[in-house]
Design a protein around this motif. Structure first.
Motif, PDB file in Angstrom:
ATOM      1  N   GLY A   1      -9.853   4.793 -10.549  1.00 10.83           N
ATOM      2  CA  GLY A   1      -9.655   3.724  -9.790  1.00 10.83           C
ATOM      3  C   GLY A   1      -9.522   2.531 -10.749  1.00 10.83           C
ATOM      4  O   GLY A   1      -8.731   1.327 -10.525  1.00 10.83           O
ATOM      5  N   VAL A   2     -10.284   2.440 -11.695  1.00 10.93           N
ATOM      6  CA  VAL A   2     -10.118   1.141 -12.743  1.00 10.93           C
ATOM      7  C   VAL A   2      -8.805   1.365 -13.323  1.00 10.93           C
ATOM      8  O   VAL A   2      -8.085   0.395 -13.595  1.00 10.93           O
ATOM      9  CB  VAL A   2     -11.356   1.332 -13.939  1.00 10.93           C
ATOM     10  CG1 VAL A   2     -11.009   0.515 -15.013  1.00 10.93           C
ATOM     11  CG2 VAL A   2     -12.687   1.124 -13.376  1.00 10.93           C
ATOM     12  N   GLU A   3      -8.366   2.455 -13.961  1.00 10.73           N
ATOM     13  CA  GLU A   3      -7.109   2.573 -14.525  1.00 10.73           C
ATOM     14  C   GLU A   3      -5.881   2.031 -13.578  1.00 10.73           C
ATOM     15  O   GLU A   3      -4.890   1.425 -14.017  1.00 10.73           O
ATOM     16  CB  GLU A   3      -6.708   4.037 -15.126  1.00 10.73           C
ATOM     17  CG  GLU A   3      -5.611   4.442 -15.676  1.00 10.73           C
ATOM     18  CD  GLU A   3      -5.164   5.528 -15.962  1.00 10.73           C
ATOM     19  OE1 GLU A   3      -4.347   6.066 -16.663  1.00 10.73           O
ATOM     20  OE2 GLU A   3      -6.071   6.495 -16.129  1.00 10.73           O
ATOM     21  N   ASN A   4      -5.851   2.473 -12.353  1.00  9.36           N
ATOM     22  CA  ASN A   4      -5.101   2.111 -11.569  1.00  9.36           C
ATOM     23  C   ASN A   4      -4.951   0.797 -10.951  1.00  9.36           C
ATOM     24  O   ASN A   4      -4.243   0.167 -10.178  1.00  9.36           O
ATOM     25  CB  ASN A   4      -4.805   3.102 -10.394  1.00  9.36           C
ATOM     26  CG  ASN A   4      -4.192   4.567 -10.801  1.00  9.36           C
ATOM     27  OD1 ASN A   4      -3.645   4.533 -11.898  1.00  9.36           O
ATOM     28  ND2 ASN A   4      -4.804   5.614 -10.242  1.00  9.36           N
ATOM     29  N   ASN A   5      -6.244  -0.058 -10.993  1.00 10.51           N
ATOM     30  CA  ASN A   5      -6.615  -1.240 -10.507  1.00 10.51           C
ATOM     31  C   ASN A   5      -6.554  -1.105  -8.972  1.00 10.51           C
ATOM     32  O   ASN A   5      -6.007  -2.273  -8.284  1.00 10.51           O
ATOM     33  CB  ASN A   5      -5.730  -2.353 -11.152  1.00 10.51           C
ATOM     34  CG  ASN A   5      -6.545  -3.872 -10.705  1.00 10.51           C
ATOM     35  OD1 ASN A   5      -7.685  -3.777 -10.432  1.00 10.51           O
ATOM     36  ND2 ASN A   5      -5.551  -4.637 -10.656  1.00 10.51           N
ATOM     37  N   SER A   6      -6.843  -0.036  -8.473  1.00 12.47           N
ATOM     38  CA  SER A   6      -6.478   0.423  -7.112  1.00 12.47           C
ATOM     39  C   SER A   6      -7.412  -0.484  -5.969  1.00 12.47           C
ATOM     40  O   SER A   6      -7.026  -0.489  -4.838  1.00 12.47           O
ATOM     41  CB  SER A   6      -6.366   1.781  -6.612  1.00 12.47           C
ATOM     42  OG  SER A   6      -7.770   2.274  -7.106  1.00 12.47           O
ATOM     43  N   ILE A   7      -8.585  -0.795  -6.479  1.00  8.93           N
ATOM     44  CA  ILE A   7      -9.385  -1.533  -5.480  1.00  8.93           C
ATOM     45  C   ILE A   7      -9.196  -2.721  -5.203  1.00  8.93           C
ATOM     46  O   ILE A   7      -9.362  -3.205  -4.030  1.00  8.93           O
ATOM     47  CB  ILE A   7     -11.005  -1.363  -6.314  1.00  8.93           C
ATOM     48  CG1 ILE A   7     -11.136   0.271  -6.246  1.00  8.93           C
ATOM     49  CG2 ILE A   7     -11.939  -2.045  -5.099  1.00  8.93           C
ATOM     50  CD1 ILE A   7     -12.723   0.365  -6.986  1.00  8.93           C
ATOM     51  N   ASP A   8      -8.581  -3.545  -6.278  1.00 13.22           N
ATOM     52  CA  ASP A   8      -8.697  -5.032  -6.129  1.00 13.22           C
ATOM     53  C   ASP A   8      -7.079  -5.373  -5.958  1.00 13.22           C
ATOM     54  O   ASP A   8      -6.494  -6.387  -6.161  1.00 13.22           O
ATOM     55  CB  ASP A   8      -9.214  -5.750  -7.427  1.00 13.22           C
ATOM     56  CG  ASP A   8     -10.821  -5.924  -7.281  1.00 13.22           C
ATOM     57  OD1 ASP A   8     -11.380  -5.776  -6.042  1.00 13.22           O
ATOM     58  OD2 ASP A   8     -11.295  -6.031  -7.927  1.00 13.22           O
TER      59      ASP A   8
ATOM     60  N   PRO B   1       0.779  -1.329   0.096  1.00 10.64           N
ATOM     61  CA  PRO B   1      -0.057   0.024   0.007  1.00 10.64           C
ATOM     62  C   PRO B   1       0.699   1.236   0.015  1.00 10.64           C
ATOM     63  O   PRO B   1       0.410   2.083  -0.453  1.00 10.64           O
ATOM     64  CB  PRO B   1      -0.790  -0.098   1.349  1.00 10.64           C
ATOM     65  CG  PRO B   1      -0.087  -1.278   2.194  1.00 10.64           C
ATOM     66  CD  PRO B   1       0.629  -2.065   1.176  1.00 10.64           C
ATOM     67  N   GLU B   2       1.970   0.970   0.427  1.00  9.36           N
ATOM     68  CA  GLU B   2       3.009   2.438   0.289  1.00  9.36           C
ATOM     69  C   GLU B   2       3.511   2.685  -0.950  1.00  9.36           C
ATOM     70  O   GLU B   2       3.365   3.848  -1.322  1.00  9.36           O
ATOM     71  CB  GLU B   2       4.090   2.249   1.438  1.00  9.36           C
ATOM     72  CG  GLU B   2       3.747   2.223   2.856  1.00  9.36           C
ATOM     73  CD  GLU B   2       4.856   1.836   3.935  1.00  9.36           C
ATOM     74  OE1 GLU B   2       5.991   1.990   3.278  1.00  9.36           O
ATOM     75  OE2 GLU B   2       4.656   1.865   5.065  1.00  9.36           O
ATOM     76  N   THR B   3       3.789   1.708  -1.588  1.00  7.07           N
ATOM     77  CA  THR B   3       4.447   2.103  -3.006  1.00  7.07           C
ATOM     78  C   THR B   3       3.310   1.968  -4.001  1.00  7.07           C
ATOM     79  O   THR B   3       3.456   2.246  -5.464  1.00  7.07           O
ATOM     80  CB  THR B   3       5.619   1.127  -3.174  1.00  7.07           C
ATOM     81  OG1 THR B   3       5.021  -0.199  -3.126  1.00  7.07           O
ATOM     82  CG2 THR B   3       6.757   1.324  -2.227  1.00  7.07           C
TER      83      THR B   3
END
Length: 263
Positions: free
Chosen positions: A154-161, A27-29
């Motif tokens: 969020g989709v572009e970074n795939n940050s949710i999953d 989560p940090e990087t």
């Protein structure tokens, strides 16, 4: 669980190491790291030695299948290791396709669906159903545009999953509904695992000799294995790869259900 150190399972361990890595999210990087995960191969070995494999064909019949053996030898494949790979892929695909569980929709997929709906359907308002209270209606065009941009980011970074493999996230499995797919989908899933094996191992290609009538066609070999394992009793699978090509095209996006046996 520790590997049982049997060289006859080399093809299985290589397949698992290439295609089933575990993923960790920092989560940090905000970076994901893949690392070696041999659990599926170890699970197979334990099922093998505990006589729990979902198979109904014999090693002797495999050795006596002249067409399969000719191609296996011509491609330079170890017939014992390949036999064990057949067992693994058959058992794994059986568990994934006939004894699997439906996955709940991932967070990221739900966000994609919401974003596509907003962008494609010209949504003019969003209604939030708040438990015990009146619904909240968002109809300001600028707010809707801002929500859309946040979802897109969020989709572009795939940050949710990103926090790990969905495959190992038991919370995403609907344990109330065990599912089975059609025989055609199972055949395609089974075949795609073999296609992946050969893509990972380009050294198995052989060289046609003048006047030789041995087939070096890997897809035809896979098709013959489908017939040999009785996944299909359609004789076409034993004679040509054309039927298999149709199955692979039709089910090219099918990925199976959650495989709890090999989780």
């Amino acid at each position: 669980m520790e590997p049982l150190q049997n060289d006859d399972f080399d093809y299985i361990y290589n397949y698992v190491s290439e295609n089933f890595p575990s993923v960790e999210y920092d989560p940090e990087t905000e970076e994901t790291t893949k690392y070696l995960d041999l659990r599926k191969a170890i699970i197979f070995e334990n099922r093998y030695y505990s006589d729990k494999l979902n198979v109904n064909f014999k090693y002797e019949d495999y050795l006596n299948n002249k067409e399969i053996q000719k191609t296996v030898d011509a491609l330079g494949i170890d017939k014992v290791k390949f036999w064990n790979l057949i067992l693994f892929i058959f058992d794994y695909s059986y568990c994934a396709c006939l004894e699997g569980y439906k996955a709940k929709e991932t967070h990221n997929n739900q966000v994609k669906k919401t974003l596509n709906t907003i962008n494609e359907k010209e949504v003019t308002k969003i209604t939030l159903d708040i438990k015990g209270k009146h619904n909240l209606v968002i109809d300001d065009p600028k707010v809707l545009e801002y929500i859309s941009s946040l979802l897109a980011e969020g989709v572009e970074n795939n940050s949710i999953d990103k926090k790990g493999n969905d495959e190992h996230n038991v919370s995403l499995i609907d344990l109330t509904e065990q599912s089975a797919v059609s025989n055609s989908a199972h055949i395609a899933y089974f075949a795609k695992m073999f296609v992946t094996f050969f893509e990972n191992n380009p050294q198995f290609k052989g060289r046609q000799k003048k006047g030789e009538i041995i087939s070096y066609n890997k897809l035809l070999l896979i098709s013959k294995i489908i017939y040999f394992t009785r996944l299909s009793r359609n004789k076409n699978f034993d004679e040509t790869e054309d039927t298999l090509k149709g199955f692979l095209k039709q089910y090219k996006d099918y990925e199976g259900y959650f495989n709890l046996i090999y989780l």
